[in-house]
Design a protein around this motif. Sequence first.
Motif, mmCIF file in Angstrom:
data_model
loop_
_atom_site.group_PDB
_atom_site.id
_atom_site.type_symbol
_atom_site.label_atom_id
_atom_site.label_comp_id
_atom_site.label_asym_id
_atom_site.label_seq_id
_atom_site.Cartn_x
_atom_site.Cartn_y
_atom_site.Cartn_z
ATOM 1 N N ILE A 188 -9.868 -4.305 -5.342
ATOM 2 C CA ILE A 188 -9.421 -5.502 -4.624
ATOM 3 C C ILE A 188 -8.703 -5.123 -3.326
ATOM 4 C CG2 ILE A 188 -8.057 -7.607 -4.791
ATOM 5 C CD1 ILE A 188 -10.513 -7.568 -6.558
ATOM 6 N N GLY A 189 -7.930 -4.039 -3.370
ATOM 7 C CA GLY A 189 -7.259 -3.600 -2.150
ATOM 8 C C GLY A 189 -8.254 -3.257 -1.064
ATOM 9 N N LEU A 190 -9.363 -2.621 -1.428
ATOM 10 C CA LEU A 190 -10.399 -2.293 -0.461
ATOM 11 C C LEU A 190 -11.101 -3.544 0.040
ATOM 12 C CD1 LEU A 190 -13.033 -0.815 0.761
ATOM 13 C CD2 LEU A 190 -10.906 0.455 0.613
ATOM 14 N N THR A 191 -11.274 -4.532 -0.844
ATOM 15 C CA THR A 191 -11.874 -5.798 -0.429
ATOM 16 C C THR A 191 -11.019 -6.473 0.633
ATOM 17 O OG1 THR A 191 -12.908 -6.099 -2.604
ATOM 18 C CG2 THR A 191 -12.630 -8.065 -1.234
ATOM 19 N N VAL A 192 -9.699 -6.452 0.447
ATOM 20 C CA VAL A 192 -8.784 -7.011 1.454
ATOM 21 C C VAL A 192 -8.971 -6.306 2.788
ATOM 22 C CG1 VAL A 192 -6.360 -7.292 2.105
ATOM 23 C CG2 VAL A 192 -7.076 -7.780 -0.239
ATOM 24 N N ASN A 193 -8.988 -4.987 2.745
ATOM 25 C CA ASN A 193 -9.072 -4.197 3.975
ATOM 26 C C ASN A 193 -10.388 -4.441 4.710
ATOM 27 O OD1 ASN A 193 -8.593 -2.365 5.969
ATOM 28 N ND2 ASN A 193 -8.401 -0.588 4.637
ATOM 29 N N ILE A 194 -11.508 -4.371 3.987
ATOM 30 C CA ILE A 194 -12.816 -4.541 4.620
ATOM 31 C C ILE A 194 -12.993 -5.967 5.130
ATOM 32 C CG2 ILE A 194 -15.295 -4.615 4.179
ATOM 33 C CD1 ILE A 194 -14.977 -2.216 2.392
ATOM 34 N N SER A 195 -12.572 -6.950 4.335
ATOM 35 C CA SER A 195 -12.727 -8.343 4.751
ATOM 36 C C SER A 195 -11.981 -8.610 6.051
ATOM 37 C CB SER A 195 -12.229 -9.288 3.653
ATOM 38 O OG SER A 195 -12.996 -9.151 2.479
ATOM 39 N N ALA A 196 -10.744 -8.117 6.139
ATOM 40 C CA ALA A 196 -9.967 -8.323 7.356
ATOM 41 C C ALA A 196 -10.543 -7.535 8.526
ATOM 42 C CB ALA A 196 -8.512 -7.920 7.109
ATOM 43 N N ASN A 197 -10.899 -6.279 8.278
ATOM 44 C CA ASN A 197 -11.411 -5.414 9.345
ATOM 45 C C ASN A 197 -12.690 -5.976 9.950
ATOM 46 O OD1 ASN A 197 -12.863 -3.204 10.673
ATOM 47 N ND2 ASN A 197 -11.310 -1.866 9.820
ATOM 48 N N ALA A 206 -9.375 5.505 -6.396
ATOM 49 C CA ALA A 206 -10.472 5.708 -5.463
ATOM 50 C C ALA A 206 -11.793 5.202 -6.028
ATOM 51 C CB ALA A 206 -10.587 7.186 -5.122
ATOM 52 N N ALA A 207 -11.995 5.355 -7.347
ATOM 53 C CA ALA A 207 -13.227 4.863 -7.970
ATOM 54 C C ALA A 207 -13.344 3.351 -7.792
ATOM 55 C CB ALA A 207 -13.251 5.230 -9.450
ATOM 56 N N GLY A 208 -12.241 2.643 -8.026
ATOM 57 C CA GLY A 208 -12.246 1.207 -7.805
ATOM 58 C C GLY A 208 -12.485 0.855 -6.350
ATOM 59 N N SER A 209 -11.879 1.614 -5.444
ATOM 60 C CA SER A 209 -12.052 1.360 -4.017
ATOM 61 C C SER A 209 -13.498 1.563 -3.593
ATOM 62 C CB SER A 209 -11.133 2.279 -3.212
ATOM 63 O OG SER A 209 -9.774 2.039 -3.526
ATOM 64 N N PHE A 264 -4.654 -9.043 -5.577
ATOM 65 C CA PHE A 264 -4.102 -7.702 -5.387
ATOM 66 C C PHE A 264 -2.622 -7.672 -5.775
ATOM 67 C CE2 PHE A 264 -2.001 -4.650 -2.474
ATOM 68 C CZ PHE A 264 -2.643 -3.479 -2.861
ATOM 69 N N GLY A 265 -1.859 -8.665 -5.323
ATOM 70 C CA GLY A 265 -0.438 -8.733 -5.668
ATOM 71 C C GLY A 265 -0.209 -8.889 -7.159
ATOM 72 N N VAL A 266 -1.007 -9.739 -7.799
ATOM 73 C CA VAL A 266 -0.876 -9.956 -9.242
ATOM 74 C C VAL A 266 -1.158 -8.667 -10.017
ATOM 75 C CG1 VAL A 266 -1.868 -11.171 -11.217
ATOM 76 C CG2 VAL A 266 -1.372 -12.418 -9.110
ATOM 77 N N PHE A 280 0.815 -1.211 0.000
ATOM 78 C CA PHE A 280 0.000 0.000 0.000
ATOM 79 C C PHE A 280 0.854 1.268 0.000
ATOM 80 C CE2 PHE A 280 -3.555 -2.652 0.612
ATOM 81 C CZ PHE A 280 -4.717 -1.902 0.527
ATOM 82 N N ASN A 281 1.953 1.262 -0.699
ATOM 83 C CA ASN A 281 2.830 2.436 -0.763
ATOM 84 C C ASN A 281 2.559 3.270 -2.016
ATOM 85 O OD1 ASN A 281 4.893 2.212 1.586
ATOM 86 N ND2 ASN A 281 4.757 0.132 0.763
ATOM 87 N N PHE A 282 1.291 3.549 -2.263
ATOM 88 C CA PHE A 282 0.900 4.253 -3.476
ATOM 89 C C PHE A 282 1.386 5.698 -3.541
ATOM 90 C CE2 PHE A 282 -2.286 0.858 -2.963
ATOM 91 C CZ PHE A 282 -1.982 0.147 -4.107
ATOM 92 N N PRO A 283 1.517 6.422 -2.423
ATOM 93 C CA PRO A 283 2.086 7.775 -2.542
ATOM 94 C C PRO A 283 3.469 7.783 -3.186
ATOM 95 C CG PRO A 283 1.055 7.512 -0.405
ATOM 96 C CD PRO A 283 1.048 6.161 -1.051
ATOM 97 N N ILE A 284 4.279 6.778 -2.874
ATOM 98 C CA ILE A 284 5.621 6.679 -3.456
ATOM 99 C C ILE A 284 5.534 6.341 -4.936
ATOM 100 C CG2 ILE A 284 7.810 5.406 -3.387
ATOM 101 C CD1 ILE A 284 7.216 4.867 -0.418
#
Length: 451
Positions: free
Chosen positions: A343-352, A289-292, A317-319, A260-264
């Motif tokens: 997919i990144g948001l799916t990971v976050n919400i699923s875990a949270n 953000a639209a995808g998220s 997400f990695g792929v 999740f180092n998207f700013p870089i």
Amino acid sequence: MSTGPGADSAPVHKPTTDPRRGDRSKGTFSSLGIRNYRLFFTGAIVSNTGTWMARITQDWLVLSLTGSAAAVGITTALQFLPMLLFGLYGGVIADRLPKRRLLLVSQAALGLCGLTLAVLTLTGHVQVWHVYLIAFLLGMVTVVDNPTRQSFVSELVGPAQLRNAVSLNSANFQSARLVGPAVAGLMIASIGSGWAFLINGLSFLAPIGALLLMRTSELHKVERVPRGKGQLREGLRYVAGRPDLIWPIVLVGFIGTFGFNFPIWLTAFSEEIFHVGAGTYGFLNTLMAAGSLVGALLAARRGSTRLRMLVIAAGVFGVLEIAAALSPSFWLFALLLVPIGMIGLTVNISANSAVQMATDPAMRGRVMSLYMMVFAGGTPIGAPLLGWVTDTFGPRTGFATGGLVSLAAAAAIGLILARVGGLRLSMRWHHGHPSVHFVPQERRESLATAA
């Protein structure tokens, strides 16, 4: 809610009816039927928009002052370093003190940090060490604000609506992410960075007002933990004895630290690969953000949280990150940011939501502080490291490295969950296409049900 062994303790949430409010547990936006949560949601979308404006502006300001992707990584690391160092103590405070009052203080402090950076930038006195210092102070406030805000949601909506509210919170955050970066990019290019910081500082008036307008009599009361010794160790022992908690937390730790180092990466791709300006950089953030947002709304419609979905989503997400890193054209790169966000948001919400639903309410602040410490606290390690990789070997290598680590973590922890939960891997053909499933060999373990 059961938190002991057995299927009932698995992080699988089936909505129930709250007898005090009627059956409002169905529907994508069902939590908004609760007045207190509606106020919370409205205030949050204003402050989240300001926060995203400040994030994009901060990254661009540091890059402009230093010309270094590593410096952007250092800024990000400093903002999350307090979470790594003190995150667990924030959870103890969240469990011990009234959450609404804590949030009033923490939101005011976050707004003050934003206004300070605005004054420094507008007066032309800003230097990179100012940004570093304010980023660190923001991180110190977040140590308490994050677990308090995460666990306060259950007091607003109750257990029946918790998963829906967690998903809508993410949708709220990502909706703001659609607007914030685009507005910030335009403001940077037209009138300068300082005004974006000013709007961010003022935006915190909205959540403060929302908290003050809430009806405390309608909150779902959670018994506060009295002051005592060993509460931090108690929280760690609680998580350590629960495989359905510890392994999702470990997985999101790897994803958060390296994936999740998207700013870089987005600043580096904008500057070095595609040679575009701040406006296009904001556009790239908006696409992600639209995808998220799509991912968050889809999660809000789902009635359950399963660890199988978490592991598969982390691997995909990695792929996708690897594919984006190797993209030969700007538009292919930009297009891939949409599913990466989803997919990144799916990971976050699923875990949270899995972790929250499986946790005893009295322990939720400490467990969520550990979750956030692992998810966000790894950034001080991952951001400078991947910033250095990006500067030394190029943006493509840096982005691909994050994707490879995320993919490897998903594969390794998927195998661990399968072994712990007594699962075996099965491939079946469905409508002419292969699909992979975890099939339980024994159903007596709660984790088998969760997976």
